[in-house]
Design a protein around this motif. Structure first.
Motif, PDB file in Angstrom:
ATOM      1  N   VAL A   1      37.134  44.568  35.432  1.00  0.00           N
ATOM      2  CA  VAL A   1      36.058  44.410  36.290  1.00  0.00           C
ATOM      3  C   VAL A   1      35.245  45.858  36.379  1.00  0.00           C
ATOM      4  O   VAL A   1      33.833  45.535  36.170  1.00  0.00           O
ATOM      5  CB  VAL A   1      36.367  44.287  37.696  1.00  0.00           C
ATOM      6  CG1 VAL A   1      35.179  43.931  38.461  1.00  0.00           C
ATOM      7  CG2 VAL A   1      37.168  42.479  37.508  1.00  0.00           C
ATOM      8  N   GLU A   2      35.689  46.938  36.519  1.00  0.00           N
ATOM      9  CA  GLU A   2      35.013  48.239  36.433  1.00  0.00           C
ATOM     10  C   GLU A   2      34.350  48.499  35.364  1.00  0.00           C
ATOM     11  O   GLU A   2      33.468  49.082  35.263  1.00  0.00           O
ATOM     12  CB  GLU A   2      36.129  49.365  36.939  1.00  0.00           C
ATOM     13  CG  GLU A   2      36.773  49.089  38.534  1.00  0.00           C
ATOM     14  CD  GLU A   2      37.459  50.340  38.761  1.00  0.00           C
ATOM     15  OE1 GLU A   2      37.860  50.440  39.940  1.00  0.00           O
ATOM     16  OE2 GLU A   2      38.252  50.484  37.955  1.00  0.00           O
TER      17      GLU A   2
ATOM     18  N   ALA B   1      33.673  48.212  41.460  1.00  0.00           N
ATOM     19  CA  ALA B   1      34.123  46.691  41.660  1.00  0.00           C
ATOM     20  C   ALA B   1      33.841  46.331  42.989  1.00  0.00           C
ATOM     21  O   ALA B   1      33.774  47.198  43.933  1.00  0.00           O
ATOM     22  CB  ALA B   1      35.879  46.745  41.563  1.00  0.00           C
ATOM     23  N   PRO B   2      33.616  44.918  43.422  1.00  0.00           N
ATOM     24  CA  PRO B   2      33.236  44.690  44.770  1.00  0.00           C
ATOM     25  C   PRO B   2      34.647  44.523  45.581  1.00  0.00           C
ATOM     26  O   PRO B   2      35.695  44.526  44.760  1.00  0.00           O
ATOM     27  CB  PRO B   2      32.745  43.080  44.445  1.00  0.00           C
ATOM     28  CG  PRO B   2      33.377  42.430  43.067  1.00  0.00           C
ATOM     29  CD  PRO B   2      33.547  43.978  42.086  1.00  0.00           C
ATOM     30  N   THR B   3      34.292  44.453  46.892  1.00  0.00           N
ATOM     31  CA  THR B   3      35.524  44.447  48.008  1.00  0.00           C
ATOM     32  C   THR B   3      36.253  43.206  47.600  1.00  0.00           C
ATOM     33  O   THR B   3      35.605  42.022  47.267  1.00  0.00           O
ATOM     34  CB  THR B   3      34.759  44.460  49.160  1.00  0.00           C
ATOM     35  OG1 THR B   3      34.052  45.649  49.394  1.00  0.00           O
ATOM     36  CG2 THR B   3      36.060  44.572  50.160  1.00  0.00           C
ATOM     37  N   PRO B   4      37.454  43.108  47.643  1.00  0.00           N
ATOM     38  CA  PRO B   4      38.252  41.616  47.216  1.00  0.00           C
ATOM     39  C   PRO B   4      37.627  40.746  48.306  1.00  0.00           C
ATOM     40  O   PRO B   4      37.588  40.972  49.265  1.00  0.00           O
ATOM     41  CB  PRO B   4      39.552  42.368  47.740  1.00  0.00           C
ATOM     42  CG  PRO B   4      39.703  43.611  47.556  1.00  0.00           C
ATOM     43  CD  PRO B   4      38.214  44.121  47.729  1.00  0.00           C
ATOM     44  N   ARG B   5      37.750  39.549  47.703  1.00  0.00           N
ATOM     45  CA  ARG B   5      37.359  38.395  48.375  1.00  0.00           C
ATOM     46  C   ARG B   5      35.945  38.306  48.810  1.00  0.00           C
ATOM     47  O   ARG B   5      35.568  37.669  49.822  1.00  0.00           O
ATOM     48  CB  ARG B   5      38.282  38.172  49.546  1.00  0.00           C
ATOM     49  CG  ARG B   5      39.694  37.988  49.007  1.00  0.00           C
ATOM     50  CD  ARG B   5      41.030  37.690  50.202  1.00  0.00           C
ATOM     51  NE  ARG B   5      40.650  36.226  50.438  1.00  0.00           N
ATOM     52  CZ  ARG B   5      41.429  35.344  49.773  1.00  0.00           C
ATOM     53  NH1 ARG B   5      42.116  35.882  48.542  1.00  0.00           N
ATOM     54  NH2 ARG B   5      41.254  33.998  49.887  1.00  0.00           N
TER      55      ARG B   5
ATOM     56  N   ARG C   1      36.657  39.221  43.355  1.00  0.00           N
ATOM     57  CA  ARG C   1      37.769  39.847  42.910  1.00  0.00           C
ATOM     58  C   ARG C   1      38.819  39.622  44.043  1.00  0.00           C
ATOM     59  O   ARG C   1      38.530  39.518  45.057  1.00  0.00           O
ATOM     60  CB  ARG C   1      37.788  41.412  42.820  1.00  0.00           C
ATOM     61  CG  ARG C   1      38.782  42.257  42.439  1.00  0.00           C
ATOM     62  CD  ARG C   1      38.691  43.649  41.934  1.00  0.00           C
ATOM     63  NE  ARG C   1      38.381  44.353  43.037  1.00  0.00           N
ATOM     64  CZ  ARG C   1      39.035  45.162  43.655  1.00  0.00           C
ATOM     65  NH1 ARG C   1      40.285  44.909  43.667  1.00  0.00           N
ATOM     66  NH2 ARG C   1      38.760  45.758  45.155  1.00  0.00           N
ATOM     67  N   PHE C   2      40.061  39.267  43.477  1.00  0.00           N
ATOM     68  CA  PHE C   2      41.209  38.892  44.406  1.00  0.00           C
ATOM     69  C   PHE C   2      42.408  40.106  44.148  1.00  0.00           C
ATOM     70  O   PHE C   2      42.652  39.977  42.967  1.00  0.00           O
ATOM     71  CB  PHE C   2      41.678  37.345  44.068  1.00  0.00           C
ATOM     72  CG  PHE C   2      40.544  36.519  44.511  1.00  0.00           C
ATOM     73  CD1 PHE C   2      40.209  35.917  45.636  1.00  0.00           C
ATOM     74  CD2 PHE C   2      39.644  36.064  43.333  1.00  0.00           C
ATOM     75  CE1 PHE C   2      39.222  35.108  45.671  1.00  0.00           C
ATOM     76  CE2 PHE C   2      38.910  35.164  43.377  1.00  0.00           C
ATOM     77  CZ  PHE C   2      38.570  34.669  44.531  1.00  0.00           C
TER      78      PHE C   2
ATOM     79  N   ASP D   1      46.396  39.931  40.465  1.00  0.00           N
ATOM     80  CA  ASP D   1      45.321  40.254  40.420  1.00  0.00           C
ATOM     81  C   ASP D   1      44.434  39.766  39.819  1.00  0.00           C
ATOM     82  O   ASP D   1      44.765  39.047  38.457  1.00  0.00           O
ATOM     83  CB  ASP D   1      45.020  41.855  40.188  1.00  0.00           C
ATOM     84  CG  ASP D   1      45.479  42.910  40.889  1.00  0.00           C
ATOM     85  OD1 ASP D   1      45.941  42.631  42.338  1.00  0.00           O
ATOM     86  OD2 ASP D   1      45.815  44.344  40.834  1.00  0.00           O
ATOM     87  N   SER D   2      43.253  39.038  40.218  1.00  0.00           N
ATOM     88  CA  SER D   2      42.266  38.133  39.548  1.00  0.00           C
ATOM     89  C   SER D   2      40.864  38.254  39.840  1.00  0.00           C
ATOM     90  O   SER D   2      40.693  39.069  40.810  1.00  0.00           O
ATOM     91  CB  SER D   2      42.751  36.884  39.723  1.00  0.00           C
ATOM     92  OG  SER D   2      42.619  36.409  41.016  1.00  0.00           O
TER      93      SER D   2
END
Length: 446
Positions: free
Chosen positions: A31-32, A38-42, A63-64, A74-75
């Motif tokens: 992602v990076e 990278a966005p904040t998770p969820r 991102r999760f 991680d997904s």
């Protein structure tokens, strides 16, 4: 899992949006690499995707973090524009970053292996993807929610409670235990055996909802079977001519009645023939009709006195459709109806060319299908695999309750094997080849 996988989660073709999924330990670095920060998770974030110095697309990125994801790893998901070139550019970039294209069902298999779903729930996911009717959707959604698994787990718990009593009698015969502790296990086993009997009696209902309720149109040539099929599906699905033997193969047409999937089959006319092709069609007609859930014997009402004799294949619950009733002799129809009603057949009079008559026929079939497939409880099995394991468990229980089971050690082993059979349904224990067969039926990206 040490590798990171990717796959499109939406169907190929021109669309407004396409979703590409990634799962595995390298998700964050991927992602990076594509979006920078990278966005904040969820949290969905709008980002520009770049790779190799080129801009790929502007996309929503989610991102999760493990274990709070579908797979338990991680997904991430990339929601891009749905043009083919955009999707292919993103897939090529992910491959270039060292990711592997997922195999069919691999995302859900990872969810299973990471304890996010059991095997019955995973099969429910596949059924939900394939659902075409409201009934299929409800059944699959209930399975994903654990309706099947909860029932199997309750049965397994009952077996374990009974097993504890049996093993206590075996392992501690000299201890101060209640008298006849092993005998106390038998009432619970009998109750469970009755529940499994009921579940097995109902086993076809889940299969019919999932795969479709099968209705066969059978009878002599030129009785009006193809006309009836066309009237039911409201289109020219089968060729209709005055030439006997026009239909030479089984023509299956899907239909939705009362919210359930139905497969209606027009079959070759049943008669003796020297034509090899027509004879093969007759053989296939008989075979399809034998496996059908409902058979409609279509008889030419205008020639009902001389109609082909309904053979030994007729069974209780079949329907007799007296076609061309608008031009047939009323007394002949009365005699036929009286005769075959007494044989356990439901007799209907029909003019397949009448829109109103065909509407009534669809309504009658809808009512029959709804009665056959609806039930107060969620079905105990929706696949052949479930039914096989239920029969296996019931077989062990029957032996445990038989005279052989009076030997406490043998009864305990049979109860243990019955519990293991139920565990195989949810995947607590299952050989690798079974898992492979289950997940190979999934689409790529799920």
């Amino acid at each position: 899992m040490t590798d990171t996988i990717f796959a499109p989660a939406t169907a190929a073709g021109r669309a407004a949006v396409a979703v590409v999924r990634v799962s595995g330990p390298a998700t964050l670095s991927v992602v990076e690499s594509l979006v920078g920060r990278a966005p904040t998770p969820r949290t969905a974030a709008l980002r520009t995707l770049r790779h190799g110095g080129m801009e790929l697309d502007e996309a929503l990125v989610l991102r999760f973090e493990a274990p709070a994801s579908y797979t338990g790893e991680d997904s991430a998901e990339f929601h891009v524009h749905g043009g083919r070139a955009v999707v292919e550019a993103l897939l090529a970039a992910l491959s270039d970053l060292g990711l592997r294209l997922a195999e069919p069902g691999e995302f859900t298999r990872r969810a299973f292996e990471n304890g996010k779903l059991d095997l019955a729930q995973a099969e429910g996911v596949a059924d939900l993807i394939d659902a075409e009717t409201e009934a299929q959707r409800k059944q699959a959604l209930g399975q994903v929610g654990g309706a099947l698994s909860q029932r199997y787990d309750r049965w397994r718990d009952l077996l374990i409670q009974s097993l504890a009593m049996l093993e206590a009698a075996v392992d501690f015969p000299d201890e101060d235990l209640p008298e006849e502790v092993a005998e106390r296990a038998r009432p619970g086993l009998r109750t469970l055996s009755a529940e499994l009997d009921a579940a097995l009696a109902d086993v076809e209902r889940g299969r019919r909802v999932r795969d479709g309720f099968r209705i066969a149109l059978v009878g002599a040539p030129n009785a009006g079977k193809s006309t009836l099929l066309n009237g039911l599906v409201e289109r020219e699905a089968a060729i209709v001519t005055d030439t006997p033997g026009t239909t030479r193969d089984v023509i299956e047409v899907p239909l939705v009645l009362a919210g359930y999937k139905v497969l209606v089959a027009d079959t070759a006319g049943l008669r003796e023939t020297a034509d090899a092709i027509e004879a093969e069609g007759v053989r296939r007609a008989r075979a399809w009709a034998e496996e059908a859930d409902l058979r409609l014997w279509v008889v030419d009402g205008f020639h009902v006195k001389h109609a082909v004799k309904l053979e030994e294949a007729v069974r209780l619950g079949d329907w007799l459709v007296l076609n061309k009733a608008d031009i047939a002799e009323g007394s002949a129809l009365d005699q036929a109806e009286a005769l075959w009603s007494g044989e356990g057949l439901k007799v209907l009079r029909l003019s397949a060319h009448s829109v109103e008559a065909m509407s009534d026929m669809r309504e009658a079939l809808s009512s029959h299908v709804a009665d056959a497939l609806s039930g107060a409880e969620f079905p105990a099995a929706t696949r052949l695999r479930h039914a096989e394991r239920l029969r296996e468990a019931q077989g062990y229980l029957a032996r445990a309750l038989s005279e052989v089971g009076l030997e406490v050690e043998l009864a305990a082993e049979d109860v243990r094997l019955a519990a293991r059979a139920l565990e195989k349904i949810t995947g607590r224990v299952d050989p690798e080849d079974v898992l492979g067969r289950v997940f190979s039926t999934f689409c790529i990206g799920k």
